[in-house]
Write a protein that holds these residues in place. Structure first.
Motif, PDB file in Angstrom:
ATOM      1  N   ILE A 135     -10.333  -5.871  -3.046  1.00 45.12           N
ATOM      2  CA  ILE A 135      -8.889  -5.708  -3.068  1.00 45.12           C
ATOM      3  C   ILE A 135      -8.271  -6.763  -3.985  1.00 45.12           C
ATOM      4  N   SER A 136      -7.239  -6.368  -4.711  1.00 43.43           N
ATOM      5  CA  SER A 136      -6.544  -7.308  -5.585  1.00 43.43           C
ATOM      6  C   SER A 136      -5.081  -6.889  -5.679  1.00 43.43           C
ATOM      7  N   ARG A 137      -4.262  -7.776  -6.231  1.00 46.22           N
ATOM      8  CA  ARG A 137      -2.844  -7.445  -6.346  1.00 46.22           C
ATOM      9  C   ARG A 137      -2.290  -8.014  -7.639  1.00 46.22           C
ATOM     10  N   ASP A 138      -1.277  -7.327  -8.163  1.00 42.10           N
ATOM     11  CA  ASP A 138      -0.537  -7.788  -9.331  1.00 42.10           C
ATOM     12  C   ASP A 138       0.927  -7.822  -8.913  1.00 42.10           C
ATOM     13  N   ASN A 139       1.400  -9.005  -8.539  1.00 33.45           N
ATOM     14  CA  ASN A 139       2.763  -9.109  -8.020  1.00 33.45           C
ATOM     15  C   ASN A 139       3.808  -8.761  -9.077  1.00 33.45           C
ATOM     16  N   ALA A 140       3.498  -9.000 -10.323  1.00 31.03           N
ATOM     17  CA  ALA A 140       4.454  -8.677 -11.389  1.00 31.03           C
ATOM     18  C   ALA A 140       4.673  -7.172 -11.482  1.00 31.03           C
ATOM     19  N   LYS A 141       3.665  -6.404 -11.084  1.00 32.26           N
ATOM     20  CA  LYS A 141       3.766  -4.948 -11.140  1.00 32.26           C
ATOM     21  C   LYS A 141       3.980  -4.334  -9.762  1.00 32.26           C
ATOM     22  N   ASN A 142       4.125  -5.186  -8.730  1.00 30.80           N
ATOM     23  CA  ASN A 142       4.276  -4.675  -7.356  1.00 30.80           C
ATOM     24  C   ASN A 142       3.174  -3.681  -7.015  1.00 30.80           C
ATOM     25  N   THR A 143       1.947  -4.021  -7.356  1.00 31.69           N
ATOM     26  CA  THR A 143       0.836  -3.091  -7.198  1.00 31.69           C
ATOM     27  C   THR A 143      -0.344  -3.782  -6.532  1.00 31.69           C
ATOM     28  N   VAL A 144      -0.986  -3.047  -5.634  1.00 37.60           N
ATOM     29  CA  VAL A 144      -2.213  -3.489  -4.994  1.00 37.60           C
ATOM     30  C   VAL A 144      -3.318  -2.510  -5.359  1.00 37.60           C
ATOM     31  N   TYR A 145      -4.497  -3.037  -5.621  1.00 37.34           N
ATOM     32  CA  TYR A 145      -5.623  -2.202  -6.034  1.00 37.34           C
ATOM     33  C   TYR A 145      -6.766  -2.301  -5.017  1.00 37.34           C
ATOM     34  N   LEU A 146      -7.590  -1.256  -4.995  1.00 33.68           N
ATOM     35  CA  LEU A 146      -8.829  -1.289  -4.226  1.00 33.68           C
ATOM     36  C   LEU A 146      -9.929  -0.720  -5.104  1.00 33.68           C
ATOM     37  N   GLN A 147     -10.795  -1.597  -5.574  1.00 34.36           N
ATOM     38  CA  GLN A 147     -11.965  -1.170  -6.335  1.00 34.36           C
ATOM     39  C   GLN A 147     -13.078  -0.858  -5.358  1.00 34.36           C
ATOM     40  N   MET A 148     -13.567   0.367  -5.404  1.00 33.76           N
ATOM     41  CA  MET A 148     -14.592   0.824  -4.467  1.00 33.76           C
ATOM     42  C   MET A 148     -15.853   1.174  -5.237  1.00 33.76           C
ATOM     43  N   ASN A 149     -16.915   0.463  -4.975  1.00 30.91           N
ATOM     44  CA  ASN A 149     -18.203   0.709  -5.620  1.00 30.91           C
ATOM     45  C   ASN A 149     -19.238   1.127  -4.583  1.00 30.91           C
ATOM     46  N   SER A 150     -20.337   1.670  -5.068  1.00 29.80           N
ATOM     47  CA  SER A 150     -21.435   2.089  -4.177  1.00 29.80           C
ATOM     48  C   SER A 150     -20.916   2.915  -3.014  1.00 29.80           C
ATOM     49  N   LEU A 151     -20.101   3.894  -3.330  1.00 27.52           N
ATOM     50  CA  LEU A 151     -19.474   4.694  -2.284  1.00 27.52           C
ATOM     51  C   LEU A 151     -20.489   5.507  -1.498  1.00 27.52           C
ATOM     52  N   LYS A 152     -20.193   5.656  -0.212  1.00 26.06           N
ATOM     53  CA  LYS A 152     -21.058   6.387   0.710  1.00 26.06           C
ATOM     54  C   LYS A 152     -20.284   7.555   1.316  1.00 26.06           C
ATOM     55  N   PRO A 153     -20.987   8.578   1.784  1.00 28.29           N
ATOM     56  CA  PRO A 153     -20.283   9.694   2.426  1.00 28.29           C
ATOM     57  C   PRO A 153     -19.371   9.235   3.569  1.00 28.29           C
ATOM     58  N   GLU A 154     -19.753   8.196   4.275  1.00 24.60           N
ATOM     59  CA  GLU A 154     -18.925   7.719   5.384  1.00 24.60           C
ATOM     60  C   GLU A 154     -17.653   7.009   4.929  1.00 24.60           C
ATOM     61  N   ASP A 155     -17.489   6.816   3.633  1.00 26.41           N
ATOM     62  CA  ASP A 155     -16.231   6.290   3.098  1.00 26.41           C
ATOM     63  C   ASP A 155     -15.193   7.393   2.910  1.00 26.41           C
ATOM     64  N   THR A 156     -15.589   8.629   3.114  1.00 30.56           N
ATOM     65  CA  THR A 156     -14.665   9.753   2.973  1.00 30.56           C
ATOM     66  C   THR A 156     -13.510   9.616   3.960  1.00 30.56           C
ATOM     67  N   ALA A 157     -12.293   9.628   3.439  1.00 32.24           N
ATOM     68  CA  ALA A 157     -11.108   9.424   4.275  1.00 32.24           C
ATOM     69  C   ALA A 157      -9.864   9.534   3.401  1.00 32.24           C
ATOM     70  N   VAL A 158      -8.716   9.585   4.055  1.00 32.39           N
ATOM     71  CA  VAL A 158      -7.452   9.385   3.359  1.00 32.39           C
ATOM     72  C   VAL A 158      -7.169   7.889   3.381  1.00 32.39           C
ATOM     73  N   TYR A 159      -6.886   7.329   2.224  1.00 33.08           N
ATOM     74  CA  TYR A 159      -6.656   5.898   2.092  1.00 33.08           C
ATOM     75  C   TYR A 159      -5.155   5.638   1.932  1.00 33.08           C
ATOM     76  N   TYR A 160      -4.672   4.663   2.683  1.00 31.58           N
ATOM     77  CA  TYR A 160      -3.262   4.310   2.697  1.00 31.58           C
ATOM     78  C   TYR A 160      -3.098   2.823   2.377  1.00 31.58           C
ATOM     79  N   CYS A 161      -1.926   2.517   1.888  1.00 33.84           N
ATOM     80  CA  CYS A 161      -1.555   1.131   1.616  1.00 33.84           C
ATOM     81  C   CYS A 161      -0.338   0.798   2.474  1.00 33.84           C
ATOM     82  N   ASN A 162      -0.290  -0.422   2.982  1.00 30.40           N
ATOM     83  CA  ASN A 162       0.837  -0.841   3.810  1.00 30.40           C
ATOM     84  C   ASN A 162       0.796  -2.349   3.911  1.00 30.40           C
ATOM     85  N   ARG A 163       1.797  -2.903   4.524  1.00 30.84           N
ATOM     86  CA  ARG A 163       1.755  -4.320   4.829  1.00 30.84           C
ATOM     87  C   ARG A 163       0.622  -4.578   5.828  1.00 30.84           C
ATOM     88  N   ASP A 164       0.234  -5.847   5.942  1.00 30.93           N
ATOM     89  CA  ASP A 164      -0.765  -6.255   6.924  1.00 30.93           C
ATOM     90  C   ASP A 164      -0.149  -7.361   7.771  1.00 30.93           C
TER      91      ASP A 164
END
Length: 115
Positions: free
Chosen positions: A69-98
């Motif tokens: 996970i990473s963020r670029d505050n200047a762009k108001n954007t958060v990223y999630l780089q996902m590698n080595s994906l597995k079938p169990e990673d299948t889902a709807v992905y959401y972003c929100n505060r923590d």
């Protein structure tokens, strides 16, 4: 009113990679800890990764070493780089505060890992 829009999902084969993006409106974005969440069919939504306003990160055990996970505050954007994906990673992905705020949930982006 803060609006969050997730993008970058899709169909990928096991072992593949995807990069999700979360664009948030509002200048207050940069002071909040943010997180990526996911909800698989029949399961509860779970926090996958979080990042503080200062860049400190945390991950659920199942994605450690594969997701970044990473963020670029200047762009108001958060990223999630996902590698080595597995079938169990299948889902709807959401972003929100923590921790999440109920009125900030977007539509999410669907990630399907399948051959």
């Amino acid at each position: 009113q803060v609006q969050i829009v997730e993008s970058g999902g899709g169909l990928v084969q096991p072992g593949g990679s995807l990069r999700l993006s979360c664009a948030a409106s509002g200048s207050i974005f940069r002071i909040y800890a943010m997180g990526w969440y996911r909800q698989a069919p029949g399961k509860q939504r779970e926090l996958v990764a979080g990042i503080t306003d200062g860049g400190r990160t945390k991950y659920t055990d199942s994605v450690k070493g594969r997701f970044t996970i990473s963020r670029d505050n200047a762009k108001n954007t958060v990223y999630l780089q996902m590698n080595s994906l597995k079938p169990e990673d299948t889902a709807v992905y959401y972003c929100n505060r923590d921790p999440p705020r109920g009125d900030y949930w977007g539509k999410g982006t669907l990630v399907t890992v399948s051959s």
